[in-house]
Design a protein around this motif. Structure first.
Motif, PDB file in Angstrom:
ATOM      1  N   GLY A 100     -11.734  -0.663   3.176  1.00 60.62           N
ATOM      2  CA  GLY A 100     -12.090  -1.497   2.461  1.00 60.62           C
ATOM      3  C   GLY A 100     -10.941  -2.664   2.089  1.00 60.62           C
ATOM      4  N   MET A 101      -9.641  -2.248   2.637  1.00 58.11           N
ATOM      5  CA  MET A 101      -8.567  -2.866   2.504  1.00 58.11           C
ATOM      6  C   MET A 101      -7.864  -3.086   3.786  1.00 58.11           C
ATOM      7  N   PRO A 102      -8.648  -3.454   5.107  1.00 61.26           N
ATOM      8  CA  PRO A 102      -8.027  -3.352   6.467  1.00 61.26           C
ATOM      9  C   PRO A 102      -6.640  -4.003   6.201  1.00 61.26           C
ATOM     10  N   GLY A 103      -5.524  -3.383   7.242  1.00 55.43           N
ATOM     11  CA  GLY A 103      -4.343  -3.962   7.314  1.00 55.43           C
ATOM     12  C   GLY A 103      -3.333  -3.365   6.516  1.00 55.43           C
ATOM     13  N   HIS A 104      -3.818  -2.531   5.452  1.00 59.56           N
ATOM     14  CA  HIS A 104      -2.777  -2.019   4.574  1.00 59.56           C
ATOM     15  C   HIS A 104      -2.773  -0.585   4.940  1.00 59.56           C
ATOM     16  N   VAL A 105      -1.830  -0.393   6.010  1.00 60.75           N
ATOM     17  CA  VAL A 105      -1.588   0.864   6.624  1.00 60.75           C
ATOM     18  C   VAL A 105      -0.545   1.770   5.905  1.00 60.75           C
ATOM     19  N   SER A 106      -0.255   3.145   5.513  1.00 66.25           N
ATOM     20  CA  SER A 106       0.830   3.539   4.945  1.00 66.25           C
ATOM     21  C   SER A 106       1.044   4.623   5.950  1.00 66.25           C
ATOM     22  N   VAL A 107       2.063   5.198   6.094  1.00 67.10           N
ATOM     23  CA  VAL A 107       2.612   6.383   6.763  1.00 67.10           C
ATOM     24  C   VAL A 107       2.600   7.555   5.690  1.00 67.10           C
ATOM     25  N   GLU A 108       1.832   8.603   6.103  1.00 73.46           N
ATOM     26  CA  GLU A 108       1.858   9.933   5.084  1.00 73.46           C
ATOM     27  C   GLU A 108       2.743  11.054   6.199  1.00 73.46           C
ATOM     28  N   THR A 109       3.733  11.689   5.246  1.00 74.47           N
ATOM     29  CA  THR A 109       4.277  12.674   6.009  1.00 74.47           C
ATOM     30  C   THR A 109       3.908  13.899   4.868  1.00 74.47           C
ATOM     31  N   ALA A 110       3.233  14.923   5.645  1.00 76.73           N
ATOM     32  CA  ALA A 110       2.819  16.011   4.713  1.00 76.73           C
ATOM     33  C   ALA A 110       3.676  17.231   5.452  1.00 76.73           C
ATOM     34  N   THR A 111       4.538  18.001   4.456  1.00 74.19           N
ATOM     35  CA  THR A 111       5.214  19.201   4.751  1.00 74.19           C
ATOM     36  C   THR A 111       4.491  20.201   3.745  1.00 74.19           C
ATOM     37  N   LEU A 112       4.514  21.500   4.534  1.00 73.00           N
ATOM     38  CA  LEU A 112       4.095  22.636   3.681  1.00 73.00           C
ATOM     39  C   LEU A 112       5.360  23.607   3.915  1.00 73.00           C
ATOM     40  N   GLU A 113       5.568  24.366   2.656  1.00 75.34           N
ATOM     41  CA  GLU A 113       6.679  25.286   2.516  1.00 75.34           C
ATOM     42  C   GLU A 113       6.107  26.595   1.977  1.00 75.34           C
ATOM     43  N   GLU A 114       6.324  27.641   2.521  1.00 73.78           N
ATOM     44  CA  GLU A 114       5.677  28.784   2.110  1.00 73.78           C
ATOM     45  C   GLU A 114       6.861  29.621   1.426  1.00 73.78           C
ATOM     46  N   ARG A 115       6.456  30.273   0.176  1.00 74.23           N
ATOM     47  CA  ARG A 115       7.548  31.212  -0.479  1.00 74.23           C
ATOM     48  C   ARG A 115       6.652  32.152  -1.392  1.00 74.23           C
ATOM     49  N   THR A 124       4.461  12.806   1.334  1.00 71.25           N
ATOM     50  CA  THR A 124       5.290  11.469   0.766  1.00 71.25           C
ATOM     51  C   THR A 124       4.560  10.180   1.805  1.00 71.25           C
ATOM     52  N   CYS A 125       4.254   9.099   1.001  1.00 67.57           N
ATOM     53  CA  CYS A 125       3.313   8.218   1.476  1.00 67.57           C
ATOM     54  C   CYS A 125       4.638   6.924   1.533  1.00 67.57           C
ATOM     55  N   LEU A 126       4.407   6.486   2.620  1.00 64.72           N
ATOM     56  CA  LEU A 126       5.514   5.074   2.669  1.00 64.72           C
ATOM     57  C   LEU A 126       4.520   4.083   3.100  1.00 64.72           C
ATOM     58  N   TYR A 127       4.942   2.903   2.112  1.00 65.84           N
ATOM     59  CA  TYR A 127       4.201   1.711   2.224  1.00 65.84           C
ATOM     60  C   TYR A 127       4.991   0.512   2.800  1.00 65.84           C
ATOM     61  N   SER A 128       4.403  -0.658   3.178  1.00 66.43           N
ATOM     62  CA  SER A 128       5.094  -1.799   3.808  1.00 66.43           C
ATOM     63  C   SER A 128       5.748  -2.409   2.784  1.00 66.43           C
ATOM     64  N   SER A 129       5.317  -2.280   1.460  1.00 67.54           N
ATOM     65  CA  SER A 129       5.842  -3.250   0.319  1.00 67.54           C
ATOM     66  C   SER A 129       5.463  -2.814  -1.020  1.00 67.54           C
ATOM     67  N   VAL A 130       6.348  -3.014  -1.953  1.00 67.61           N
ATOM     68  CA  VAL A 130       5.982  -2.416  -3.377  1.00 67.61           C
ATOM     69  C   VAL A 130       4.474  -2.925  -3.763  1.00 67.61           C
ATOM     70  N   ALA A 132       1.877  -3.188  -1.796  1.00 74.16           N
ATOM     71  CA  ALA A 132       0.802  -2.295  -1.027  1.00 74.16           C
ATOM     72  C   ALA A 132       0.936  -0.941  -1.777  1.00 74.16           C
ATOM     73  N   ARG A 133       2.052  -0.452  -2.093  1.00 71.88           N
ATOM     74  CA  ARG A 133       2.301   0.836  -2.840  1.00 71.88           C
ATOM     75  C   ARG A 133       1.179   0.830  -4.260  1.00 71.88           C
ATOM     76  N   ASP A 134       1.851  -0.218  -5.029  1.00 73.27           N
ATOM     77  CA  ASP A 134       1.075  -0.375  -6.408  1.00 73.27           C
ATOM     78  C   ASP A 134      -0.291  -0.729  -6.246  1.00 73.27           C
ATOM     79  N   GLY A 135      -0.774  -1.362  -5.119  1.00 72.40           N
ATOM     80  CA  GLY A 135      -2.172  -1.558  -4.833  1.00 72.40           C
ATOM     81  C   GLY A 135      -2.795  -0.363  -4.567  1.00 72.40           C
ATOM     82  N   HIS A 136      -2.277   0.485  -3.941  1.00 72.08           N
ATOM     83  CA  HIS A 136      -2.835   2.008  -3.744  1.00 72.08           C
ATOM     84  C   HIS A 136      -3.011   2.758  -4.928  1.00 72.08           C
ATOM     85  N   TYR A 137      -1.899   2.763  -5.616  1.00 67.40           N
ATOM     86  CA  TYR A 137      -1.909   3.496  -6.888  1.00 67.40           C
ATOM     87  C   TYR A 137      -2.722   2.898  -7.848  1.00 67.40           C
ATOM     88  N   ASN A 138      -3.108   1.759  -8.074  1.00 69.85           N
ATOM     89  CA  ASN A 138      -3.730   1.138  -8.971  1.00 69.85           C
ATOM     90  C   ASN A 138      -5.219   1.200  -8.711  1.00 69.85           C
TER      91      ASN A 138
END
Length: 160
Positions: A100-115, A124-130, A132-138
């Protein structure tokens, strides 16, 4: 693990990042399976009010994934991305885009740690700008993520 189970935390450590963390009461291999196999993802990804119509997953570097959800209003919501790195069962790096918001691509890094039989999932979601981050959050992503994580915990309990 310092985080409590049943609690999804969200932090913004920089102006271009969102970090989401949850400890699941399940071994890492099971959590990895639940977050990567379409038959499992379709049972937990997204809020309960939405119905998963399509869940395609090409789990390999360069492979594409796409999910389509339908809301109670009849509108469809598509999400897609491409896998960049996969290290089973430790890490996944992928792109994320709401159709619904083409062109707003973030990079997600998922890590799994067992204990002690529990798995800490950190995304961790990395956005191209503040903006873009705020738009996703909101957009309501925090509530949707918390509900999805609750659904994932329920699925993991049933899978154990």
């Amino acid at each position: 693990m310092t985080s409590d189970s049943n609690t999804t935390t969200l932090m913004m450590p920089s102006d271009r990042e969102i970090v989401i963390t949850r400890v699941f009461d399940a071994p890492r291999r099971l959590v990895f399976e639940a977050i990567t196999k379409p038959e499992h993802v379709a049972r937990w990804w997204g809020p309960r009010a939405l119905t998963m119509l399509s869940c395609r997953d090409g789990l390999s570097p360069g492979g594409a994934w796409r999910f389509v959800l339908r809301g109670p209003d009849g509108n469809d919501y598509g999400f897609r991305g491409v896998y960049r790195e996969i290290e089973p069962p430790e890490q996944i790096v992928q792109t994320f885009e709401f159709e619904g918001m083409p062109g707003h691509v973030s990079v997600e890094t998922a890590t799994l740690e067992e204990r002690d039989g529990k798995t800490k999932l950190t995304v961790t979601c990395l956005y191209s700008s503040v903006e873009a981050r705020d738009g996703h959050y909101n957009s309501g992503m925090e509530a949707g993520m918390r509900e999805s994580h609750d659904r994932l915990a329920e699925l993991l309990s049933a899978m154990k």
